[in-house]
Design an enzyme around this catalytic site. Structure first.
Site, short mmCIF file in Angstrom:
data_model
loop_
_atom_site.label_atom_id
_atom_site.label_comp_id
_atom_site.label_asym_id
_atom_site.label_seq_id
_atom_site.Cartn_x
_atom_site.Cartn_y
_atom_site.Cartn_z
N ARG A 51 -5.37 22.09 -13.51
CA ARG A 51 -4.46 21.32 -13.99
C ARG A 51 -4.64 20.83 -15.56
NH1 ARG A 51 -1.31 16.05 -10.95
NH2 ARG A 51 -0.04 15.20 -12.75
N HIS B 184 4.96 10.69 -28.34
CA HIS B 184 3.92 11.55 -27.68
C HIS B 184 4.33 12.99 -27.83
CE1 HIS B 184 1.40 13.03 -24.74
NE2 HIS B 184 2.07 13.53 -24.27
N HIS C 171 -3.61 13.31 -28.59
CA HIS C 171 -3.87 11.83 -28.01
C HIS C 171 -4.75 11.11 -29.06
CE1 HIS C 171 -3.62 12.85 -23.52
NE2 HIS C 171 -2.48 12.31 -24.08
N HIS D 75 -3.03 18.38 -26.26
CA HIS D 75 -3.06 17.05 -25.99
C HIS D 75 -4.35 16.44 -26.73
CE1 HIS D 75 0.61 17.45 -23.68
NE2 HIS D 75 0.38 16.13 -23.38
N LYS E 198 1.36 11.52 -11.14
CA LYS E 198 0.57 10.32 -11.79
C LYS E 198 1.31 9.14 -12.12
CE LYS E 198 -2.65 13.68 -14.21
NZ LYS E 198 -3.27 13.89 -15.85
N ASN F 76 -3.14 19.91 -20.23
CA ASN F 76 -3.44 19.10 -21.56
C ASN F 76 -3.35 19.79 -22.77
OD1 ASN F 76 -3.96 16.73 -19.86
ND2 ASN F 76 -5.95 17.43 -19.50
N GLU G 150 -6.54 17.04 -10.57
CA GLU G 150 -6.94 17.44 -12.15
C GLU G 150 -8.45 17.71 -12.06
OE1 GLU G 150 -4.94 15.91 -15.25
OE2 GLU G 150 -6.50 16.03 -16.65
N ARG H 251 0.88 -1.43 0.01
CA ARG H 251 -0.05 0.10 0.01
C ARG H 251 0.83 1.21 0.11
NH1 ARG H 251 -2.69 -3.34 3.42
NH2 ARG H 251 -4.62 -4.13 2.47
N LYS I 6 5.00 23.27 -13.81
CA LYS I 6 4.03 22.18 -13.59
C LYS I 6 3.67 21.95 -12.07
CE LYS I 6 3.18 17.24 -14.35
NZ LYS I 6 3.13 16.00 -14.87
N GLU J 70 7.31 19.49 -25.51
CA GLU J 70 6.34 19.55 -23.99
C GLU J 70 6.86 20.75 -23.42
OE1 GLU J 70 3.78 18.01 -22.92
OE2 GLU J 70 3.93 15.97 -23.58
N1 LIG Z 1 3.07 10.62 -15.24
C1 LIG Z 1 3.03 11.54 -16.22
O1 LIG Z 1 2.36 12.57 -15.40
C2 LIG Z 1 3.14 11.46 -17.43
C3 LIG Z 1 3.29 12.59 -18.21
C4 LIG Z 1 3.88 12.43 -19.66
C5 LIG Z 1 3.90 11.29 -20.13
N2 LIG Z 1 3.76 10.20 -19.29
C6 LIG Z 1 4.01 9.01 -19.97
O2 LIG Z 1 5.68 8.81 -20.41
C7 LIG Z 1 5.58 7.75 -21.24
C8 LIG Z 1 6.55 8.24 -22.17
O3 LIG Z 1 7.99 8.67 -21.54
P1 LIG Z 1 9.22 8.91 -22.43
O4 LIG Z 1 9.09 9.68 -23.55
O5 LIG Z 1 10.24 9.30 -21.17
O6 LIG Z 1 9.68 7.37 -23.34
P2 LIG Z 1 10.28 6.22 -22.60
O7 LIG Z 1 10.29 6.03 -21.26
O8 LIG Z 1 9.74 4.85 -23.62
O9 LIG Z 1 11.89 6.38 -23.05
C9 LIG Z 1 12.00 6.58 -24.39
C10 LIG Z 1 13.23 5.82 -24.77
O10 LIG Z 1 14.60 6.06 -24.47
C11 LIG Z 1 15.33 5.30 -23.71
N3 LIG Z 1 16.00 6.13 -22.78
C12 LIG Z 1 15.77 6.58 -21.71
N4 LIG Z 1 16.61 7.43 -21.06
C13 LIG Z 1 17.51 7.22 -21.92
C14 LIG Z 1 18.93 7.80 -21.62
N5 LIG Z 1 19.35 8.72 -20.60
N6 LIG Z 1 19.80 7.42 -22.74
C15 LIG Z 1 19.39 6.86 -23.91
N7 LIG Z 1 18.28 6.28 -23.87
C16 LIG Z 1 17.30 6.52 -22.84
C17 LIG Z 1 14.24 4.39 -23.35
O11 LIG Z 1 14.94 3.06 -23.28
C18 LIG Z 1 13.15 4.44 -24.54
O12 LIG Z 1 13.61 3.43 -25.53
C19 LIG Z 1 4.37 7.53 -21.68
O13 LIG Z 1 4.03 6.16 -21.19
C20 LIG Z 1 3.40 8.45 -21.16
O14 LIG Z 1 2.10 8.16 -20.90
C21 LIG Z 1 3.37 10.14 -18.10
ZN LIG Z 2 2.34 15.32 -22.67
#
Ligand SMILES: NC(=O)c1ccc[n+]([C@@H]2O[C@H](COP(=O)([O-])OP(=O)(O)OC[C@H]3O[C@@H](n4cnc5c(N)ncnc54)[C@H](O)[C@@H]3O)[C@@H](O)[C@H]2O)c1
Ligand SMILES: [Zn+2]
Length: 362
Positions: A240, A264, A251, A247, A142, A244, A236, A120, A226, A184
């Site tokens: 918040r 993304h 999306h 987005h 999130k 978006n 949200e 938990r 943020k 972003e």
């Molecule tokens: N929680 C939130 O508020 C929130 C906000 C925006 C996005 N997200 C989520 O984030 C995800 C996307 O995240 P992302 O864009 O970081 O993608 P990701 O985590 O898939 O990373 C992208 C790629 O970069 C590689 N990588 C990561 N760090 C590296 C580094 N330092 N050097 C070399 N390679 C590296 C990874 O192996 C991967 O192949 C989505 O699933 C999205 O839903 C969450």
């Molecule tokens: Zn985003």
């Protein structure tokens, strides 16, 4: 260089974001200062660990064997999270354990969800390694995973206990991933900060060189924007939603192309162009501001094309995304660089026209 600290006094938990070159080397000191439990478990991905694992393991000295799980959107589901539960259970991790998560948004969302739910909830520290994670997903609380029927359908709000951002980790990030994160940052400029917007254009070359002097201010300003919004509206219910920005169409574009064709951030770049076209058509945004946004986006390089994606398909996807109430869409519209307004009366026809103006097909 002195670390930059941003306090995030969120209602459910207050924590600090520390931004500094070689921040990874200070991990242990940061965790100790935050009085986090001493059994420390690392979660990362094989890719990230190959690049940065040695430095991180050394910095945390005495941490448990790292738990490596696959990243990539296609692995972001409960079965992967289960591997983290398995490893924690086998090692008898109890509540006096800290999960230190090193990776991009996918690893952060999955391991963050594991931290939120194992026993938990156990303490969680994010060490984001993509630009997107450093400016967005590692802050705000999130966490979650995808379901076969939809993205991020399973999750929780679970603020981390600390976030450590090391801009030098971005040196190894593929260029396309880096650019995806920059869109972003443009989003934060568009919603909240003309000076951030201008800085991206002015310092583009140094930013692309991944110079920490150029990256630290834009990461810090994004985190501040943020954090400020999250503190005021953690779950949200209103404010918040401005995060978006871009987005709604973004999306929808990701969904109709099955999350395969655009990163993304790239989809969000299109989404921002779409809302700018909408706002322009309503005379709510000056032509020069619309042009400035388009110019900044295109100055980062070409986006994957959309000429074969139909505007109708995008509008249909928006309907499924419940962004539409009684035939009208809720949209965050830009009114200037750094200012937005939320409207709830965008018609399908207006949306289609804006999509076509940006290059989507009929
Ligand atoms: N929680 C939130 O508020 C929130 C906000 C925006 C996005 N997200 C989520 O984030 C995800 C996307 O995240 P992302 O864009 O970081 O993608 P990701 O985590 O898939 O990373 C992208 C790629 O970069 C590689 N990588 C990561 N760090 C590296 C580094 N330092 N050097 C070399 N390679 C590296 C990874 O192996 C991967 O192949 C989505 O699933 C999205 O839903 C969450
Ligand atoms: Zn985003």
């Amino acid at each position: 260089m002195e670390p930059l600290r941003i306090d995030v006094p969120a209602p459910s938990r207050a924590y600090t974001i520390t931004i500094v070159d070689r921040g990874v080397d200070r991990l242990r000191a940061v965790l100790d200062a935050a009085k986090l439990p001493e059994r420390r478990f690392l979660v990362s991905s094989p890719v990230v660990w190959r690049f940065h694992g040695a430095q991180i393991a050394k910095a945390l000295g005495g941490a448990e064997t790292p738990i490596l799980i696959a990243d990539g959107e296609k692995n972001k589901h409960l079965a992967t999270v289960s591997r983290v539960y398995d490893a924690l259970t086998k090692a008898n991790a109890d509540r006096a354990s800290t999960l230190v998560v090193v990776g991009g948004g996918v690893i952060g969302d999955m391991a963050g969800f594991a931290a939120a739910t194992y026993l938990r909830g156990i303490p969680l520290v994010h060490v984001p390694t993509t630009l997107l994670a450093q400016v967005d997903s590692a802050i705000g609380g999130k966490v979650g995973v995808n379901h076969p029927l939809g993205k991020n359908l399973i999750g929780a709000f679970y603020q981390p206990h600390a976030v450590v951002i090391d801009p030098l980790l971005l040196k190894t990030l593929p260029r396309r991933e880096f650019r995806a994160g920059l869109y972003e940052v443009i989003k934060y400029g568009m919603t909240s900060s003309p000076s951030l917007f201008d800085r991206i254009g002015r310092e583009r070359t140094a930013i692309f060189d991944r110079s920490p002097e150029a990256l630290t201010p834009i990461i810090a300003e994004s985190c501040r924007i943020k954090a400020d919004i999250v503190v005021k509206d953690e779950r949200e219910s209103g404010l918040r939603r401005i995060l978006n920005f871009g987005h709604t169409a973004g999306h929808a574009l990701e969904a109709v192309t099955k999350y395969r064709r655009y990163r993304h951030g790239e989809a969000v770049a299109y989404g921002m162009l779409v809302v700018a076209a909408l706002a322009r058509a309503r005379n709510a945004l000056a032509e020069q501001d619309q042009k400035a946004l388009a110019a900044l986006i295109s100055s980062l390089g070409p986006l994957p094309p959309v000429a074969d994606v139909s505007a109708n398909q995008i509008v249909d996807a928006m309907k499924h995304d419940k962004k539409m109430v009684a035939g009208r869409l809720h949209v965050v519209l830009p009114t200037a660089i750094g200012a937005t307004t939320i409207v709830d009366d965008v018609t399908e026809k207006e949306m289609r026209a804006a999509l076509k103006a940006v290059g989507f097909k009929n």
